[in-house]
Motif scaffolding. Structure first.
Motif, short mmCIF file in Angstrom:
data_model
loop_
_atom_site.label_atom_id
_atom_site.label_comp_id
_atom_site.label_asym_id
_atom_site.label_seq_id
_atom_site.Cartn_x
_atom_site.Cartn_y
_atom_site.Cartn_z
N LEU A 91 0.84 -1.19 0.00
CA LEU A 91 0.00 0.00 0.00
C LEU A 91 0.88 1.24 0.00
O LEU A 91 2.07 1.18 0.33
CB LEU A 91 -0.89 0.01 1.24
CG LEU A 91 -1.93 -1.10 1.36
CD1 LEU A 91 -2.45 -1.18 2.79
CD2 LEU A 91 -3.07 -0.88 0.38
N GLN A 92 0.29 2.38 -0.35
CA GLN A 92 1.04 3.63 -0.25
C GLN A 92 1.48 3.84 1.21
O GLN A 92 0.73 3.58 2.14
CB GLN A 92 0.19 4.81 -0.69
CG GLN A 92 -0.02 4.90 -2.20
CD GLN A 92 -0.57 6.24 -2.60
OE1 GLN A 92 0.17 7.22 -2.76
NE2 GLN A 92 -1.88 6.30 -2.77
N GLY A 93 2.69 4.33 1.36
CA GLY A 93 3.24 4.56 2.69
C GLY A 93 4.07 3.42 3.20
O GLY A 93 4.64 3.51 4.30
N ASN A 94 4.20 2.35 2.42
CA ASN A 94 5.00 1.18 2.82
C ASN A 94 5.72 0.60 1.61
O ASN A 94 5.25 0.70 0.47
CB ASN A 94 4.11 0.09 3.43
CG ASN A 94 3.64 0.41 4.82
OD1 ASN A 94 2.79 1.27 5.01
ND2 ASN A 94 4.20 -0.26 5.82
N GLY A 95 6.85 -0.02 1.91
CA GLY A 95 7.57 -0.78 0.90
C GLY A 95 7.94 0.02 -0.33
O GLY A 95 8.40 1.15 -0.25
N ARG A 99 5.33 7.05 -1.11
CA ARG A 99 5.25 7.47 0.30
C ARG A 99 5.09 8.99 0.36
O ARG A 99 6.03 9.70 0.77
CB ARG A 99 6.49 7.04 1.06
CG ARG A 99 6.79 5.54 0.99
CD ARG A 99 8.04 5.23 1.79
NE ARG A 99 8.54 3.89 1.53
CZ ARG A 99 8.87 3.00 2.48
NH1 ARG A 99 8.72 3.33 3.74
NH2 ARG A 99 9.34 1.82 2.16
N PRO A 100 3.95 9.52 -0.01
CA PRO A 100 3.78 10.99 -0.02
C PRO A 100 4.01 11.59 1.36
O PRO A 100 3.59 11.04 2.36
CB PRO A 100 2.34 11.17 -0.48
CG PRO A 100 1.67 9.85 -0.21
CD PRO A 100 2.72 8.81 -0.39
N PRO A 231 2.18 11.90 9.47
CA PRO A 231 1.95 10.85 8.49
C PRO A 231 2.85 9.63 8.60
O PRO A 231 2.56 8.60 8.00
CB PRO A 231 2.21 11.56 7.16
CG PRO A 231 3.24 12.59 7.51
CD PRO A 231 2.92 13.04 8.91
N MET A 232 3.95 9.73 9.37
CA MET A 232 4.96 8.68 9.29
C MET A 232 5.47 8.25 10.66
O MET A 232 5.75 9.07 11.53
CB MET A 232 6.15 9.20 8.46
CG MET A 232 7.39 8.33 8.46
SD MET A 232 8.71 8.90 7.34
CE MET A 232 9.05 10.56 7.95
N ARG A 287 10.69 3.25 7.65
CA ARG A 287 9.63 4.26 7.53
C ARG A 287 8.32 3.55 7.17
O ARG A 287 8.28 2.76 6.23
CB ARG A 287 9.96 5.27 6.44
CG ARG A 287 11.28 6.01 6.63
CD ARG A 287 11.46 7.09 5.55
NE ARG A 287 11.38 6.53 4.21
CZ ARG A 287 10.97 7.20 3.13
NH1 ARG A 287 10.58 8.45 3.23
NH2 ARG A 287 10.96 6.63 1.94
N TYR A 288 7.25 3.85 7.90
CA TYR A 288 5.96 3.25 7.58
C TYR A 288 4.82 4.20 7.93
O TYR A 288 4.94 5.05 8.81
CB TYR A 288 5.78 1.90 8.27
CG TYR A 288 5.94 1.90 9.78
CD1 TYR A 288 4.83 1.95 10.62
CD2 TYR A 288 7.20 1.81 10.37
CE1 TYR A 288 4.97 1.94 12.00
CE2 TYR A 288 7.35 1.79 11.75
CZ TYR A 288 6.24 1.85 12.56
OH TYR A 288 6.38 1.83 13.93
#
Length: 409
Positions: A91-95, A99-100, A231-232, A287-288
């Motif tokens: 998903l966005q934000g991982n891997g 990662r906006p 967000p992070m 970072r996630y």
């Protein structure tokens, strides 16, 4: 059987995350096509989804690992070698997916900045508030991303059939409510160490996150999600190793380092942060995303469709596996409702009869990196083939180190 065919997909969509709303993005999806003889008519699609903090490839495709079978910690490749067409998504934000707002270290959890990001890339913690003072995603944005990948897979030759789902940890927050809403697209649901809050949020409405609809058993309520905080999240290499629970004897020497390096391989930015190990080489930072979930609790899980058939455990069979020593998916009863997690409570909440649960002796939250992973893979293959494990279709069992089963209910 020949080796599975490796393919890399870029699934395009218009983002539903507020930080980059309606912007075109690409989700990175890895495929291992194990269909015998390349016959598109016999594809058996499987989709694997990560949890809160571990990149999908590190969790589901840790390979090669020397010292034995190179794929013994790759759940994805092991299933593909058994004839399945396996897809692994971030998903966005991982891997490897976008990662906006997460390239700015000042957008990290303020409580984690001093411990993880100082002295590099920050010389000191950033003054509040963060440049983007909101969580990154929410249930609606993540259901949308999951559905986009599902539809992408179903449009591939030979894959126009319901998909078998596999989710780890907080992946249950995404896959579980999605199945309740789209059971026609899902063949079965496997959950490893699922995070389940019996009294969890009903909706994203900031004024009433615990509001109960008039009917107890109902679908998740979709409303604009509350925005809060940052967000992070960020984690250090040392913290990652310390945080692994379960019996250390079930982990091969050095497996934590392989897992960490795999997470760094999925993050070009985070891998360059953290303390310097040697000139030009840094330890890296995990970072996630910080996201806001709802619709996964002991009242939504028993949902029945208009025909009076339970979705989970009836329309969609469910397999649950967790570790005896898992301290992340099972928390004490005295904690606040939102962080009171219980795997057995999820099993009890599923109304349909086709529900099967196994508790593994000595295992923790990260069974994917334990020697028990091989038994997990075998169990998973049985389930995908017959919706049975050891000839069983229902019930809960304790599995000891020798594989003997003792009923729990």
């Amino acid at each position: 059987m020949p080796s599975p065919i490796l393919k890399e997909h870029k699934v395009k969509l218009a983002s539903k995350i507020p930080a980059n709303y309606n912007e075109p993005v690409e989700l990175l999806v890895r495929e291992y096509d194990g269909t015998p003889n390349g016959s598109s008519a016999s594809h058996k699609p499987v989709l694997m989804l990560h949890g809160r903090s571990v990149a999908a490839l590190a969790g589901f495709d840790l390979a090669p690992v020397p010292g034995g079978s190179a794929t013994r910690y790759s759940w994805a490749q092991e299933l593909a070698q058994a004839g399945h067409d396996v897809f692994v998504m971030d998903l966005q934000g991982n891997g490897r997916s976008p990662r906006p707002t997460m390239d700015d270290p000042c957008n990290a959890n303020p409580a984690q900045q001093q411990q993880v990001l100082v002295p590099y890339p920050l010389s000191q913690p950033c003054p509040p508030p963060p440049p983007y003072a909101h969580q990154l995603g929410n249930s609606e944005s993540e259901w949308f991303e999951l559905d986009t990948v599902v539809e992408y897979i179903r449009k591939l030759p030979g894959n126009d059939k319901p998909i078998d789902f596999i989710g780890w940890s907080a992946g249950a927050f995404v896959m579980g409510p999605y199945v309740l809403q789209h059971p026609e697209k899902v063949n079965s649901l496997q959950l490893l160490a699922p995070v389940f809050p019996p009294q969890g949020r009903w909706s994203g409405n900031p004024a009433d996150p615990f509001g109960r609809p008039a009917e107890a058993a109902t679908l998740p309520v979709s409303k604009p999600a509350v925005t809060f905080g940052f967000p992070m999240n960020v984690g250090s290499r040392a913290g990652f190793k310390i945080g692994l629970d379960g019996n250390p004897a079930l982990r091969e020497p050095g497996i934590e380092d392989y897992a960490w390096e795999a997470m760094m391989d999925s993050d070009d930015v985070g891998s360059k942060w953290g303390p310097e190990l040697s000139p030009g080489v840094r330890a890296g930072v995990n970072r996630y995303r910080n996201t806001y979930w709802w619709g996964w609790n002991d009242q939504t899980v028993p949902y029945e469709n208009p025909a009076g058939t339970a979705v989970l455990g009836d329309r969609v069979p469910v397999l649950i596996v967790y570790g005896e020593l898992d301290t992340q998916a099972n928390s004490g009863p005295s904690v606040p409702p939102l962080i009171h997690f219980s795997v057995p409570a999820l099993y009890q909440a599923i109304k349909g009869p086709q529900k099967l649960m196994f508790c593994y002796a000595g295992s923790g939250h990260s069974m994917v990196w334990e020697t028990a992973a091989q038994a997990l893979h075998t169990m998973s293959k049985q389930w995908l083939k017959h919706h049975k494990v050891e000839g069983l279709t229902s019930g809960s069992y304790f599995r000891d180190a020798d594989g003997a089963l003792t009923p729990l209910d």
